[in-house]
Design an enzyme around this catalytic site. Structure first.
Site: not given
Length: 176
Positions: A62, A72, A132, A168
């Site tokens: 992603h 991130k 995250y 996904d």
């Protein structure tokens, strides 16, 4: 904190610098000033957590498209994961290359993933949790993905027969 470069420019492993005594240890997992000195985007606009019940759960690959591309900082807070960053910067000499790192609750290691990278992980233990920190808020319209087993990347996931979402599993082959 200790910052270690990787084979892909911009991708950085972040280790906690431990101060240990009889009680255990203490260490910083994030410091905006140290991140900035290391040339990393220290903005934190959003934090998220992912709990994964089963070993072999795979989430990814992603990213968010420009102008909402995000940096991130990814850390495993329970269990263990195989964390993958995929270079999707078209002008990069490592375009379409990936690297993977084992992040565990025990090693306290984090991975800093700059904008322009795809990200995914596979759990190596039941009840793994991933935390995250993102530099920009999530924008659903900017959400993008590539199939976890796309042959153009040839990512070597450690657990066969992963648990994967329909979304996904349904991404088309990557087109630059």
């Amino acid at each position: 904190m200790k910052f270690a470069t990787t084979l892909i420019p911009g991708l950085v492993v972040v280790d906690v610098e431990r101060r240990e005594d009889a009680r255990g240890f203490f260490g910083r997992s994030f410091c905006a000033e140290e991140f900035a000195r290391a040339g990393l985007d220290a903005r934190v606009a959003q934090c998220s957590v992912s709990h994964n019940a089963k070993r072999g759960t795979l989430r990814g690959m992603h990213w968010q498209a420009e102008p909402h591309a995000e940096a991130k900082l990814v850390r495993c807070t329970a269990g263990a994961i195989f964390d993958v960053a995929l270079d999707l910067r078209p002008d990069s000499p490592t375009f379409r290359k990936w690297v993977g790192f084992e992040l565990t609750a025990d090693n306290h290691r984090a991975l800093y993933i700059p904008p322009g990278f795809g990200h995914g992980f596979q759990t190596l233990a039941d009840n793994s949790e991933v935390y995250y920190q993102m530099s920009v808020p999530y924008v659903p319209e900017a959400s993008r993905g590539a199939r976890w087993n796309d042959p153009s990347f040839a990512i070597r996931w450690p657990v066969a027969d992963p648990v994967v979402s329909e979304r996904d599993a349904g991404y088309a082959d990557f087109a630059a």
